[in-house]
Design a protein around this motif. Sequence first.
Motif, PDB file in Angstrom:
ATOM      1  N   LYS A  32      89.398  -6.643  73.977  1.00  0.00           N
ATOM      2  CA  LYS A  32      88.584  -6.012  72.929  1.00  0.00           C
ATOM      3  C   LYS A  32      88.535  -6.881  71.672  1.00  0.00           C
ATOM      4  CE  LYS A  32      88.337  -1.752  70.244  1.00  0.00           C
ATOM      5  NZ  LYS A  32      88.975  -0.447  69.976  1.00  0.00           N
ATOM      6  N   THR A  33      89.681  -7.450  71.313  1.00  0.00           N
ATOM      7  CA  THR A  33      89.755  -8.292  70.118  1.00  0.00           C
ATOM      8  C   THR A  33      88.934  -9.570  70.295  1.00  0.00           C
ATOM      9  OG1 THR A  33      91.968  -7.418  69.670  1.00  0.00           O
ATOM     10  CG2 THR A  33      91.350  -9.452  68.545  1.00  0.00           C
ATOM     11  N   ILE A  34      89.039 -10.201  71.449  1.00  0.00           N
ATOM     12  CA  ILE A  34      88.271 -11.425  71.724  1.00  0.00           C
ATOM     13  C   ILE A  34      86.774 -11.124  71.747  1.00  0.00           C
ATOM     14  CG2 ILE A  34      87.796 -13.215  73.445  1.00  0.00           C
ATOM     15  CD1 ILE A  34      90.804 -12.924  74.275  1.00  0.00           C
ATOM     16  N   ALA A  35      86.390 -10.029  72.403  1.00  0.00           N
ATOM     17  CA  ALA A  35      84.974  -9.653  72.462  1.00  0.00           C
ATOM     18  C   ALA A  35      84.431  -9.384  71.062  1.00  0.00           C
ATOM     19  CB  ALA A  35      84.789  -8.423  73.351  1.00  0.00           C
ATOM     20  N   VAL A  75      97.457  -6.667  65.733  1.00  0.00           N
ATOM     21  CA  VAL A  75      96.293  -7.541  65.653  1.00  0.00           C
ATOM     22  C   VAL A  75      96.333  -8.210  64.293  1.00  0.00           C
ATOM     23  CG1 VAL A  75      93.782  -7.667  65.693  1.00  0.00           C
ATOM     24  CG2 VAL A  75      94.967  -6.028  67.172  1.00  0.00           C
ATOM     25  N   THR A  76      96.334  -9.550  64.307  1.00  0.00           N
ATOM     26  CA  THR A  76      96.407 -10.302  63.059  1.00  0.00           C
ATOM     27  C   THR A  76      95.080 -11.012  62.802  1.00  0.00           C
ATOM     28  OG1 THR A  76      97.295 -12.252  64.188  1.00  0.00           O
ATOM     29  CG2 THR A  76      98.888 -10.678  63.309  1.00  0.00           C
ATOM     30  N   THR A  77      94.818 -11.282  61.545  1.00  0.00           N
ATOM     31  CA  THR A  77      93.606 -11.977  61.137  1.00  0.00           C
ATOM     32  C   THR A  77      93.980 -13.330  60.564  1.00  0.00           C
ATOM     33  OG1 THR A  77      92.573  -9.865  60.593  1.00  0.00           O
ATOM     34  CG2 THR A  77      91.546 -11.828  59.674  1.00  0.00           C
ATOM     35  N   ASN A  78      93.264 -14.374  60.999  1.00  0.00           N
ATOM     36  CA  ASN A  78      93.491 -15.725  60.491  1.00  0.00           C
ATOM     37  C   ASN A  78      92.556 -15.965  59.311  1.00  0.00           C
ATOM     38  OD1 ASN A  78      93.808 -18.409  59.984  1.00  0.00           O
ATOM     39  ND2 ASN A  78      93.191 -19.107  62.015  1.00  0.00           N
ATOM     40  N   TYR A  81      83.324 -13.499  58.365  1.00  0.00           N
ATOM     41  CA  TYR A  81      84.166 -12.842  59.377  1.00  0.00           C
ATOM     42  C   TYR A  81      85.295 -13.786  59.750  1.00  0.00           C
ATOM     43  CZ  TYR A  81      85.788 -10.638  63.637  1.00  0.00           C
ATOM     44  OH  TYR A  81      86.566 -10.055  64.595  1.00  0.00           O
ATOM     45  N   LYS A  82      86.490 -13.257  59.859  1.00  0.00           N
ATOM     46  CA  LYS A  82      87.661 -14.044  60.230  1.00  0.00           C
ATOM     47  C   LYS A  82      88.151 -13.592  61.602  1.00  0.00           C
ATOM     48  CE  LYS A  82      87.699 -16.257  56.348  1.00  0.00           C
ATOM     49  NZ  LYS A  82      87.275 -17.642  56.294  1.00  0.00           N
ATOM     50  N   ALA A  83      88.424 -14.558  62.466  1.00  0.00           N
ATOM     51  CA  ALA A  83      88.863 -14.280  63.828  1.00  0.00           C
ATOM     52  C   ALA A  83      90.182 -13.520  63.826  1.00  0.00           C
ATOM     53  CB  ALA A  83      89.018 -15.583  64.607  1.00  0.00           C
ATOM     54  N   ARG A  84      90.312 -12.639  64.806  1.00  0.00           N
ATOM     55  CA  ARG A  84      91.532 -11.844  64.967  1.00  0.00           C
ATOM     56  C   ARG A  84      92.159 -12.177  66.310  1.00  0.00           C
ATOM     57  NH1 ARG A  84      88.115  -7.030  62.762  1.00  0.00           N
ATOM     58  NH2 ARG A  84      88.472  -7.359  60.549  1.00  0.00           N
ATOM     59  N   GLU A  85      93.455 -11.928  66.400  1.00  0.00           N
ATOM     60  CA  GLU A  85      94.146 -12.117  67.679  1.00  0.00           C
ATOM     61  C   GLU A  85      95.296 -11.119  67.769  1.00  0.00           C
ATOM     62  OE1 GLU A  85      97.251 -15.738  66.758  1.00  0.00           O
ATOM     63  OE2 GLU A  85      95.286 -16.238  67.553  1.00  0.00           O
ATOM     64  N   VAL A  86      95.693 -10.822  68.993  1.00  0.00           N
ATOM     65  CA  VAL A  86      96.813  -9.922  69.229  1.00  0.00           C
ATOM     66  C   VAL A  86      98.088 -10.743  69.159  1.00  0.00           C
ATOM     67  CG1 VAL A  86      97.856  -8.273  70.830  1.00  0.00           C
ATOM     68  CG2 VAL A  86      95.360  -8.474  70.694  1.00  0.00           C
TER      69      VAL A  86
END
Length: 130
Positions: free
Chosen positions: A23-26, A77-80, A37-42
Amino acid sequence: MTFFSRTFDSLQHGLDYAALNNKTIANNIANVDTANYKAREVAFKSILNNELTANMQTKRTHDKHFNFNEVNSQFNVTTNNSTSYNHNGNNVDVDKEMSNLATNQIYYNALIDRMNGQFNSLQSVIRGGS
């Protein structure tokens, strides 16, 4: 289902991670052209904590010793916010996200195969080993 409960619990945690990661990648891919927008990752640390909790037995010799069974097992879920790849402040690298999506799909499929194997073993036991 106490016979397989620990294995099923570990597989369920892995599937929960894979679903949230997908879901996060999509969401990252969907926002590839969204300004600022900043990419997120688990966060991986949560997965490690789940595995430690599920698979490690500890013996506490003092009340102040750390108990692995009390580790928080929530995924984060973190945001870079530290990078920007595009002129509009967006930092989604679509090639990296597509690679992560493919890796996550392989991981998810492996977990499903393992869970199916567990169900087949359980079914064999119920049938009397035939």
